[in-house]
Design a protein around this motif. Structure first.
Motif, PDB file in Angstrom:
ATOM      1  N   PHE A  39     -26.564  16.444 -16.614  1.00  0.00           N
ATOM      2  CA  PHE A  39     -25.479  16.791 -15.704  1.00  0.00           C
ATOM      3  C   PHE A  39     -25.903  17.901 -14.750  1.00  0.00           C
ATOM      4  N   GLY A  40     -26.885  18.728 -15.151  1.00  0.00           N
ATOM      5  CA  GLY A  40     -27.364  19.812 -14.300  1.00  0.00           C
ATOM      6  C   GLY A  40     -28.084  19.335 -13.062  1.00  0.00           C
ATOM      7  N   LYS A  41     -28.693  18.152 -13.119  1.00  0.00           N
ATOM      8  CA  LYS A  41     -29.377  17.619 -11.943  1.00  0.00           C
ATOM      9  C   LYS A  41     -28.410  17.007 -10.946  1.00  0.00           C
ATOM     10  N   MET A  42     -27.220  16.692 -11.395  1.00  0.00           N
ATOM     11  CA  MET A  42     -26.213  16.115 -10.500  1.00  0.00           C
ATOM     12  C   MET A  42     -25.457  17.251  -9.828  1.00  0.00           C
ATOM     13  N   ASN A  43     -26.090  17.843  -8.821  1.00  0.00           N
ATOM     14  CA  ASN A  43     -25.505  19.021  -8.196  1.00  0.00           C
ATOM     15  C   ASN A  43     -25.100  18.799  -6.746  1.00  0.00           C
ATOM     16  N   THR A  44     -25.074  17.563  -6.288  1.00  0.00           N
ATOM     17  CA  THR A  44     -24.681  17.250  -4.921  1.00  0.00           C
ATOM     18  C   THR A  44     -23.318  16.562  -4.942  1.00  0.00           C
ATOM     19  N   GLN A  45     -22.382  17.115  -4.204  1.00  0.00           N
ATOM     20  CA  GLN A  45     -21.042  16.524  -4.118  1.00  0.00           C
ATOM     21  C   GLN A  45     -21.049  15.432  -3.064  1.00  0.00           C
ATOM     22  N   ILE A  46     -20.623  14.213  -3.434  1.00  0.00           N
ATOM     23  CA  ILE A  46     -20.573  13.099  -2.485  1.00  0.00           C
ATOM     24  C   ILE A  46     -19.183  12.479  -2.500  1.00  0.00           C
ATOM     25  N   ASP A  47     -18.836  11.840  -1.395  1.00  0.00           N
ATOM     26  CA  ASP A  47     -17.618  11.050  -1.291  1.00  0.00           C
ATOM     27  C   ASP A  47     -18.027   9.606  -1.065  1.00  0.00           C
ATOM     28  N   ILE A  48     -17.447   8.706  -1.815  1.00  0.00           N
ATOM     29  CA  ILE A  48     -17.664   7.275  -1.621  1.00  0.00           C
ATOM     30  C   ILE A  48     -16.457   6.778  -0.849  1.00  0.00           C
ATOM     31  N   ILE A  49     -16.719   6.217   0.343  1.00  0.00           N
ATOM     32  CA  ILE A  49     -15.615   5.826   1.214  1.00  0.00           C
ATOM     33  C   ILE A  49     -15.694   4.350   1.570  1.00  0.00           C
ATOM     34  N   SER A  50     -14.544   3.798   1.909  1.00  0.00           N
ATOM     35  CA  SER A  50     -14.486   2.439   2.430  1.00  0.00           C
ATOM     36  C   SER A  50     -13.835   2.518   3.801  1.00  0.00           C
ATOM     37  N   THR A  51     -14.273   1.657   4.690  1.00  0.00           N
ATOM     38  CA  THR A  51     -13.671   1.606   6.019  1.00  0.00           C
ATOM     39  C   THR A  51     -12.764   0.387   6.062  1.00  0.00           C
ATOM     40  N   ALA A  52     -11.529   0.608   5.748  1.00  0.00           N
ATOM     41  CA  ALA A  52     -10.542  -0.468   5.693  1.00  0.00           C
ATOM     42  C   ALA A  52      -9.571  -0.323   6.857  1.00  0.00           C
ATOM     43  N   PRO A  53      -9.029  -1.427   7.320  1.00  0.00           N
ATOM     44  CA  PRO A  53      -8.021  -1.342   8.395  1.00  0.00           C
ATOM     45  C   PRO A  53      -6.783  -0.585   7.912  1.00  0.00           C
ATOM     46  N   VAL A  54      -6.316   0.343   8.757  1.00  0.00           N
ATOM     47  CA  VAL A  54      -5.145   1.152   8.438  1.00  0.00           C
ATOM     48  C   VAL A  54      -4.118   0.950   9.539  1.00  0.00           C
ATOM     49  N   LYS A  55      -2.874   0.718   9.152  1.00  0.00           N
ATOM     50  CA  LYS A  55      -1.796   0.524  10.120  1.00  0.00           C
ATOM     51  C   LYS A  55      -1.068   1.851  10.302  1.00  0.00           C
ATOM     52  N   ASP A  56      -0.949   2.298  11.553  1.00  0.00           N
ATOM     53  CA  ASP A  56      -0.267   3.559  11.814  1.00  0.00           C
ATOM     54  C   ASP A  56       1.241   3.333  11.928  1.00  0.00           C
ATOM     55  N   ALA A  57       1.985   4.397  12.242  1.00  0.00           N
ATOM     56  CA  ALA A  57       3.445   4.327  12.287  1.00  0.00           C
ATOM     57  C   ALA A  57       3.957   3.378  13.370  1.00  0.00           C
ATOM     58  N   ASP A  58       3.181   3.211  14.434  1.00  0.00           N
ATOM     59  CA  ASP A  58       3.600   2.321  15.517  1.00  0.00           C
ATOM     60  C   ASP A  58       3.217   0.876  15.278  1.00  0.00           C
ATOM     61  N   GLY A  59       2.512   0.590  14.199  1.00  0.00           N
ATOM     62  CA  GLY A  59       2.148  -0.773  13.868  1.00  0.00           C
ATOM     63  C   GLY A  59       0.782  -1.200  14.366  1.00  0.00           C
ATOM     64  N   PHE A  60       0.022  -0.271  14.978  1.00  0.00           N
ATOM     65  CA  PHE A  60      -1.312  -0.602  15.453  1.00  0.00           C
ATOM     66  C   PHE A  60      -2.316  -0.470  14.316  1.00  0.00           C
ATOM     67  N   VAL A  61      -3.282  -1.377  14.281  1.00  0.00           N
ATOM     68  CA  VAL A  61      -4.285  -1.376  13.224  1.00  0.00           C
ATOM     69  C   VAL A  61      -5.568  -0.751  13.756  1.00  0.00           C
ATOM     70  N   THR A  62      -6.064   0.244  13.036  1.00  0.00           N
ATOM     71  CA  THR A  62      -7.338   0.881  13.364  1.00  0.00           C
ATOM     72  C   THR A  62      -8.179   0.948  12.097  1.00  0.00           C
ATOM     73  N   GLY A  69      -9.973   2.944   9.448  1.00  0.00           N
ATOM     74  CA  GLY A  69      -9.892   4.292   8.926  1.00  0.00           C
ATOM     75  C   GLY A  69     -10.737   4.436   7.683  1.00  0.00           C
ATOM     76  N   ASP A  70     -11.138   5.652   7.405  1.00  0.00           N
ATOM     77  CA  ASP A  70     -11.915   5.939   6.205  1.00  0.00           C
ATOM     78  C   ASP A  70     -10.970   6.258   5.056  1.00  0.00           C
ATOM     79  N   HIS A  71     -11.194   5.595   3.946  1.00  0.00           N
ATOM     80  CA  HIS A  71     -10.400   5.815   2.739  1.00  0.00           C
ATOM     81  C   HIS A  71     -11.354   6.273   1.646  1.00  0.00           C
ATOM     82  N   ILE A  72     -11.135   7.451   1.084  1.00  0.00           N
ATOM     83  CA  ILE A  72     -12.010   7.971   0.030  1.00  0.00           C
ATOM     84  C   ILE A  72     -11.695   7.249  -1.271  1.00  0.00           C
ATOM     85  N   VAL A  73     -12.709   6.526  -1.790  1.00  0.00           N
ATOM     86  CA  VAL A  73     -12.565   5.795  -3.035  1.00  0.00           C
ATOM     87  C   VAL A  73     -12.750   6.740  -4.209  1.00  0.00           C
ATOM     88  N   ALA A  74     -13.767   7.632  -4.119  1.00  0.00           N
ATOM     89  CA  ALA A  74     -14.046   8.580  -5.197  1.00  0.00           C
ATOM     90  C   ALA A  74     -14.845   9.750  -4.657  1.00  0.00           C
TER      91      ALA A  74
END
Length: 111
Positions: free
Chosen positions: A3-26, A28-33
């Motif tokens: 566990f001592g060698k695992m010293n780098t913090q990473i984010d695993i992300i997916s780029t999935a379509p996200v719908k905003d409040a106006d209904g437009f799809v863009t 967006g990055d979603h952090i999986v873990a």
């Protein structure tokens, strides 16, 4: 892998379509873990020479398997200000404890 060698913090992300409040799809990055990982950058040693099939890989990440999260090549890794595209995912020694990911650094990725 200790566990001592695992010293780098990473984010695993997916780029999935996200719908905003106006209904437009863009896209967006979603952090999986967010996990701690061992990171090894590409350099000229024998181990990297043997991985010639993955010539575009610039980094290796090794981290503990996350229950109920499947790591695939459609995901990205963010480490600091750098973004990496996942090229290969492998279960280390087939035990289901650690995941090894070969990734390619994305040039010009704005974070």
């Amino acid at each position: 892998m200790s566990f001592g060698k695992m010293n780098t913090q990473i984010d695993i992300i997916s780029t999935a379509p996200v719908k905003d409040a106006d209904g437009f799809v863009t896209n967006g990055d979603h952090i999986v873990a967010s996990v701690r990982a061992y990171k090894e950058d590409r350099h000229g040693n024998e181990r990297w020479a043997n991985m010639a099939a993955f010539s575009e890989a610039t980094a290796l990440f090794r981290f503990r398997k996350i229950p109920s999260v499947e790591i695939t090549t459609s995901l990205f890794i963010v480490c600091g200000d750098e973004q990496y595209r996942i090229i290969s995912v492998e279960d280390v020694r087939g035990r289901g404890m650690y995941i090894e990911v070969l990734a390619e650094k994305q040039e010009g990725a704005v974070r």
